[in-house]
Motif scaffolding. Sequence first.
Motif, PDB file in Angstrom:
ATOM      1  N   ALA A   1       0.126  -1.814  -4.863  1.00 44.52           N
ATOM      2  CA  ALA A   1      -1.108  -2.422  -5.374  1.00 44.52           C
ATOM      3  C   ALA A   1      -2.294  -1.528  -5.016  1.00 44.52           C
ATOM      4  CB  ALA A   1      -1.288  -3.802  -4.760  1.00 44.52           C
ATOM      5  N   VAL A   2      -2.154  -0.816  -3.907  1.00 47.38           N
ATOM      6  CA  VAL A   2      -3.229   0.064  -3.443  1.00 47.38           C
ATOM      7  C   VAL A   2      -2.618   1.425  -3.089  1.00 47.38           C
ATOM      8  CG1 VAL A   2      -5.006   0.408  -1.671  1.00 47.38           C
ATOM      9  CG2 VAL A   2      -4.455  -1.919  -2.437  1.00 47.38           C
ATOM     10  N   ILE A   3      -3.319   2.498  -3.446  1.00 45.43           N
ATOM     11  CA  ILE A   3      -2.869   3.843  -3.050  1.00 45.43           C
ATOM     12  C   ILE A   3      -3.952   4.472  -2.182  1.00 45.43           C
ATOM     13  CG2 ILE A   3      -2.638   6.190  -3.966  1.00 45.43           C
ATOM     14  CD1 ILE A   3      -0.517   5.354  -5.674  1.00 45.43           C
ATOM     15  N   ALA A   4      -3.542   5.043  -1.058  1.00 44.50           N
ATOM     16  CA  ALA A   4      -4.516   5.640  -0.143  1.00 44.50           C
ATOM     17  C   ALA A   4      -4.230   7.123   0.045  1.00 44.50           C
ATOM     18  CB  ALA A   4      -4.465   4.930   1.202  1.00 44.50           C
ATOM     19  N   VAL A   5      -5.278   7.924  -0.021  1.00 43.57           N
ATOM     20  CA  VAL A   5      -5.149   9.370   0.225  1.00 43.57           C
ATOM     21  C   VAL A   5      -6.336   9.842   1.052  1.00 43.57           C
ATOM     22  CG1 VAL A   5      -3.797  10.083  -1.785  1.00 43.57           C
ATOM     23  CG2 VAL A   5      -6.254   9.848  -2.001  1.00 43.57           C
ATOM     24  N   ASP A   6      -6.085  10.901   1.798  1.00 48.78           N
ATOM     25  CA  ASP A   6      -7.124  11.454   2.665  1.00 48.78           C
ATOM     26  C   ASP A   6      -7.617  12.772   2.077  1.00 48.78           C
ATOM     27  OD1 ASP A   6      -8.737  11.450   4.857  1.00 48.78           O
ATOM     28  OD2 ASP A   6      -7.244  12.287   6.225  1.00 48.78           O
ATOM     29  N   GLU A   7      -8.910  12.959   2.101  1.00 51.39           N
ATOM     30  CA  GLU A   7      -9.539  14.231   1.732  1.00 51.39           C
ATOM     31  C   GLU A   7      -9.155  14.742   0.350  1.00 51.39           C
ATOM     32  OE1 GLU A   7      -9.218  17.100   4.871  1.00 51.39           O
ATOM     33  OE2 GLU A   7      -9.853  15.649   6.375  1.00 51.39           O
ATOM     34  N   ILE A   8      -9.605  14.048  -0.672  1.00 53.29           N
ATOM     35  CA  ILE A   8      -9.410  14.576  -2.028  1.00 53.29           C
ATOM     36  C   ILE A   8     -10.378  15.755  -2.187  1.00 53.29           C
ATOM     37  CG2 ILE A   8      -8.491  12.519  -3.144  1.00 53.29           C
ATOM     38  CD1 ILE A   8     -11.296  11.892  -4.152  1.00 53.29           C
ATOM     39  N   ALA A   9      -9.890  16.820  -2.785  1.00 50.70           N
ATOM     40  CA  ALA A   9     -10.731  18.021  -2.814  1.00 50.70           C
ATOM     41  C   ALA A   9     -10.630  18.787  -4.130  1.00 50.70           C
ATOM     42  CB  ALA A   9     -10.341  18.943  -1.664  1.00 50.70           C
ATOM     43  N   THR A  10      -9.453  18.862  -4.699  1.00 58.48           N
ATOM     44  CA  THR A  10      -9.275  19.725  -5.873  1.00 58.48           C
ATOM     45  C   THR A  10      -9.413  18.930  -7.171  1.00 58.48           C
ATOM     46  OG1 THR A  10      -6.900  19.307  -5.988  1.00 58.48           O
ATOM     47  CG2 THR A  10      -7.608  21.107  -4.560  1.00 58.48           C
ATOM     48  N   GLY A  11      -9.549  19.670  -8.249  1.00 56.31           N
ATOM     49  CA  GLY A  11      -9.636  19.037  -9.560  1.00 56.31           C
ATOM     50  C   GLY A  11      -8.379  18.233  -9.865  1.00 56.31           C
ATOM     51  N   GLU A  12      -7.260  18.742  -9.390  1.00 54.65           N
ATOM     52  CA  GLU A  12      -5.980  18.060  -9.615  1.00 54.65           C
ATOM     53  C   GLU A  12      -5.980  16.694  -8.909  1.00 54.65           C
ATOM     54  OE1 GLU A  12      -1.295  19.354  -9.410  1.00 54.65           O
ATOM     55  OE2 GLU A  12      -2.802  20.547  -8.366  1.00 54.65           O
TER      56      GLU A  12
ATOM     57  N   GLY B   1      -6.409   4.190 -13.502  1.00 57.40           N
ATOM     58  CA  GLY B   1      -6.136   3.671 -14.837  1.00 57.40           C
ATOM     59  C   GLY B   1      -4.816   2.921 -14.924  1.00 57.40           C
ATOM     60  N   CYS B   2      -3.953   3.118 -13.936  1.00 55.23           N
ATOM     61  CA  CYS B   2      -2.634   2.454 -13.936  1.00 55.23           C
ATOM     62  C   CYS B   2      -2.715   1.044 -13.338  1.00 55.23           C
ATOM     63  CB  CYS B   2      -1.632   3.256 -13.119  1.00 55.23           C
ATOM     64  SG  CYS B   2      -1.154   4.793 -13.868  1.00 55.23           S
ATOM     65  N   GLY B   3      -3.868   0.661 -12.883  1.00 56.95           N
ATOM     66  CA  GLY B   3      -3.996  -0.678 -12.308  1.00 56.95           C
ATOM     67  C   GLY B   3      -3.884  -0.707 -10.794  1.00 56.95           C
ATOM     68  N   CYS B   4      -3.663   0.454 -10.185  1.00 55.35           N
ATOM     69  CA  CYS B   4      -3.622   0.515  -8.711  1.00 55.35           C
ATOM     70  C   CYS B   4      -5.039   0.712  -8.202  1.00 55.35           C
ATOM     71  CB  CYS B   4      -2.808   1.714  -8.243  1.00 55.35           C
ATOM     72  SG  CYS B   4      -1.073   1.563  -8.505  1.00 55.35           S
ATOM     73  N   LYS B   5      -5.310   0.135  -7.056  1.00 52.12           N
ATOM     74  CA  LYS B   5      -6.598   0.383  -6.422  1.00 52.12           C
ATOM     75  C   LYS B   5      -6.476   1.638  -5.563  1.00 52.12           C
ATOM     76  CE  LYS B   5      -8.719  -3.161  -8.110  1.00 52.12           C
ATOM     77  NZ  LYS B   5      -9.878  -2.998  -9.015  1.00 52.12           N
TER      78      LYS B   5
ATOM     79  N   VAL C   1       0.855  -1.192   0.000  1.00 51.55           N
ATOM     80  CA  VAL C   1       0.000   0.000   0.000  1.00 51.55           C
ATOM     81  C   VAL C   1       0.890   1.240   0.000  1.00 51.55           C
ATOM     82  CG1 VAL C   1      -1.847   1.230   1.207  1.00 51.55           C
ATOM     83  CG2 VAL C   1      -1.717  -1.258   1.370  1.00 51.55           C
ATOM     84  N   GLY C   2       0.573   2.180  -0.866  1.00 60.73           N
ATOM     85  CA  GLY C   2       1.279   3.461  -0.867  1.00 60.73           C
ATOM     86  C   GLY C   2       0.354   4.524  -0.292  1.00 60.73           C
ATOM     87  N   VAL C   3       0.840   5.253   0.685  1.00 63.31           N
ATOM     88  CA  VAL C   3       0.009   6.281   1.315  1.00 63.31           C
ATOM     89  C   VAL C   3       0.596   7.660   1.021  1.00 63.31           C
ATOM     90  CG1 VAL C   3      -0.848   7.187   3.519  1.00 63.31           C
ATOM     91  CG2 VAL C   3      -0.673   4.714   3.176  1.00 63.31           C
ATOM     92  N   VAL C   4      -0.219   8.537   0.453  1.00 63.54           N
ATOM     93  CA  VAL C   4       0.206   9.926   0.286  1.00 63.54           C
ATOM     94  C   VAL C   4      -0.434  10.704   1.435  1.00 63.54           C
ATOM     95  CG1 VAL C   4       0.348  11.898  -1.253  1.00 63.54           C
ATOM     96  CG2 VAL C   4       0.182   9.606  -2.208  1.00 63.54           C
ATOM     97  N   ASP C   5       0.414  11.096   2.372  1.00 62.34           N
ATOM     98  CA  ASP C   5      -0.091  11.675   3.621  1.00 62.34           C
ATOM     99  C   ASP C   5       0.261  13.161   3.660  1.00 62.34           C
ATOM    100  OD1 ASP C   5      -1.255  11.740   6.051  1.00 62.34           O
ATOM    101  OD2 ASP C   5       0.236  10.521   7.089  1.00 62.34           O
ATOM    102  N   GLU C   6      -0.484  13.931   2.893  1.00 63.80           N
ATOM    103  CA  GLU C   6      -0.148  15.349   2.731  1.00 63.80           C
ATOM    104  C   GLU C   6      -0.111  16.090   4.058  1.00 63.80           C
ATOM    105  OE1 GLU C   6      -2.494  17.353  -0.198  1.00 63.80           O
ATOM    106  OE2 GLU C   6      -1.484  19.265   0.109  1.00 63.80           O
ATOM    107  N   ARG C   7      -1.048  15.797   4.953  1.00 66.17           N
ATOM    108  CA  ARG C   7      -1.113  16.551   6.214  1.00 66.17           C
ATOM    109  C   ARG C   7      -0.662  15.718   7.419  1.00 66.17           C
ATOM    110  NH1 ARG C   7      -6.335  20.041   6.677  1.00 66.17           N
ATOM    111  NH2 ARG C   7      -7.378  18.031   6.874  1.00 66.17           N
ATOM    112  N   SER C   8       0.029  14.635   7.139  1.00 59.20           N
ATOM    113  CA  SER C   8       0.564  13.762   8.202  1.00 59.20           C
ATOM    114  C   SER C   8      -0.519  13.255   9.147  1.00 59.20           C
ATOM    115  CB  SER C   8       1.630  14.496   9.033  1.00 59.20           C
ATOM    116  OG  SER C   8       2.631  14.970   8.213  1.00 59.20           O
ATOM    117  N   GLU C   9      -1.729  13.130   8.633  1.00 57.75           N
ATOM    118  CA  GLU C   9      -2.828  12.697   9.505  1.00 57.75           C
ATOM    119  C   GLU C   9      -2.963  11.181   9.542  1.00 57.75           C
ATOM    120  OE1 GLU C   9      -6.521  15.404  10.395  1.00 57.75           O
ATOM    121  OE2 GLU C   9      -6.328  15.048   8.271  1.00 57.75           O
ATOM    122  N   ILE C  10      -2.642  10.538   8.430  1.00 57.47           N
ATOM    123  CA  ILE C  10      -2.864   9.085   8.381  1.00 57.47           C
ATOM    124  C   ILE C  10      -1.774   8.374   9.165  1.00 57.47           C
ATOM    125  CG2 ILE C  10      -3.260   7.104   6.867  1.00 57.47           C
ATOM    126  CD1 ILE C  10      -3.896   9.084   4.599  1.00 57.47           C
ATOM    127  N   GLY C  11      -0.538   8.636   8.786  1.00 58.49           N
ATOM    128  CA  GLY C  11       0.572   7.960   9.466  1.00 58.49           C
ATOM    129  C   GLY C  11       1.060   8.687  10.699  1.00 58.49           C
TER     130      GLY C  11
END
Lengths: 171, 328
Positions: B233-244, B254-258, B186-196
């Motif tokens: 295999a899996v990517i996790a992010v918290d609070e998606i908000a912007t168009g980007e 589309g890359c095959g990651c969940k 699992v890959g975690v993008v933790d922009e605000r350090s809240e998840i990890g």
Amino acid sequence: MRPVLLLLCCLFSTLLGMLYASRLKSRIRELKGLERMAMLIRQEIAYGRQPLPDIFERLGRRMEQPRADFLHALGRELKEHGDTGFSEIFSRQTDACLGTGSLRQEDLDSLKEMGAYLGYLDRDTQLHTLDMYLRDTEKRIRELSEQYPEKSRVCRTLGAMGGIFLAVLLF
Amino acid sequence: MKREDVLKLFPVKIRDILGRAHLDFNRLQEIRLRVNRPLILLYDGREVFLDGFGRQWSMRQKGYTVTPEDIAETLEYVSSYSMYAYEEELRQGYLTVRGGHRVGVAGRAVVEGEKLKSVQYISFVNVRIAHQIPGCADRLLPYVADGDGVCHTLIVSAPRCGKTTLLRELIRRISDGTDSHPGLSVGVVDERSEIGGCYLGIPQNDLGVRTDVLDGCPKAQGMMMLVRSMSPAVIAVDEIATGEDIRAVETVAGCGCKVLATVHGSSMEDVRRRPMLEKLVSERIFERYVILDGAAAPGRVREVYDGRGTCLYDRRGGSRLVLAETGS
């Protein structure tokens, strides 16, 4: 018996002169060590953006004594979050770990002055404080190095001459 | 949670008060310090005032009055005497400390042009205690990870309703694996350090043995970086908000990651109504939508939908899917 005593007197005085000269050299060496330490702290702040206690502990593993002990003790005490402020802790550890070597009080005071401004305000202030300390230390090292050959010769000569003078007086 | 980690953030006086209060730190949610105002705790979902002897009161007049020195000392400890190291975080109004606890600050904002440069005269500090609740996603897991693997999942809830805690636990379970599912990277993008709750790059919360964390990185950029560098295999992010963020989710899917993600919202209708999220729904990017109940029951799943909008679970209409109570 008397010639032996006079010889010992001369020898002791000469050794005293040589010891003083070696302390001058040792002071330069220790100042260079402090300069290197401050330079590494500067780099860590500029590029690593790590908190000071972590920087001190990490650098403590790379520095030689007595600066290794100084940095370790500093990092450890800062992490305890006791009742004393940063500059007080810095000042106390400076005296405890570095005060027993060849450094003079003015060298220690200069280091403490730098410590009084570390950790305070933004990154630019930290770098500016360290730059000032590095400039001062570099200047002091240069002056001492220039004076060293002359001073060490004077110390050794005075030691030997003092011994002979004392021997003459006693004779 | 280490009680000492929390206590060490405060000056000796407040540390003493908190120590005398005999608090169960697992039930402690927030500690609020405001200059010349009483010390307030959010404890077990209710507000508590502590006096100088650590006694708990419900009247604010009895509370210990926080001094400017208390705030200054707290900031020294929170930043490990190194405010310079947290300039970027302070610009965002918070920093994460050892233990994953989040310290929010407010004071006078210094603005240069249109950009916030820093926060000065910090007079308000809010320490949010990080909690991890192992097992809180156990009953949701079968809906998210079926026999074919993990589903693209969007957790929808209002703020402070437990979505981050739920996401964190889902990450841990998927990463560690269960009897029925092998562990996945699992890959975690933790922009605000809240998840990890990363401190110096090390996650303070257990996110599982196969989890890589990209801490403090903008979500859209981070998702693409992880796909290229860590092949999760899996990517996790918290609070998606912007168009980007939404575009990055589409690309990653589309890359095959969940994708496991959370978003602020109150219901499936709310998600459909929002232009950017509507696109994700109509294109059926997500295969599961998990809607949480309100703040009255944090962490409780109200509904689960599949990608076509078919309700797979409705708490009001069938058996209750009750997770442990959480605070996001």
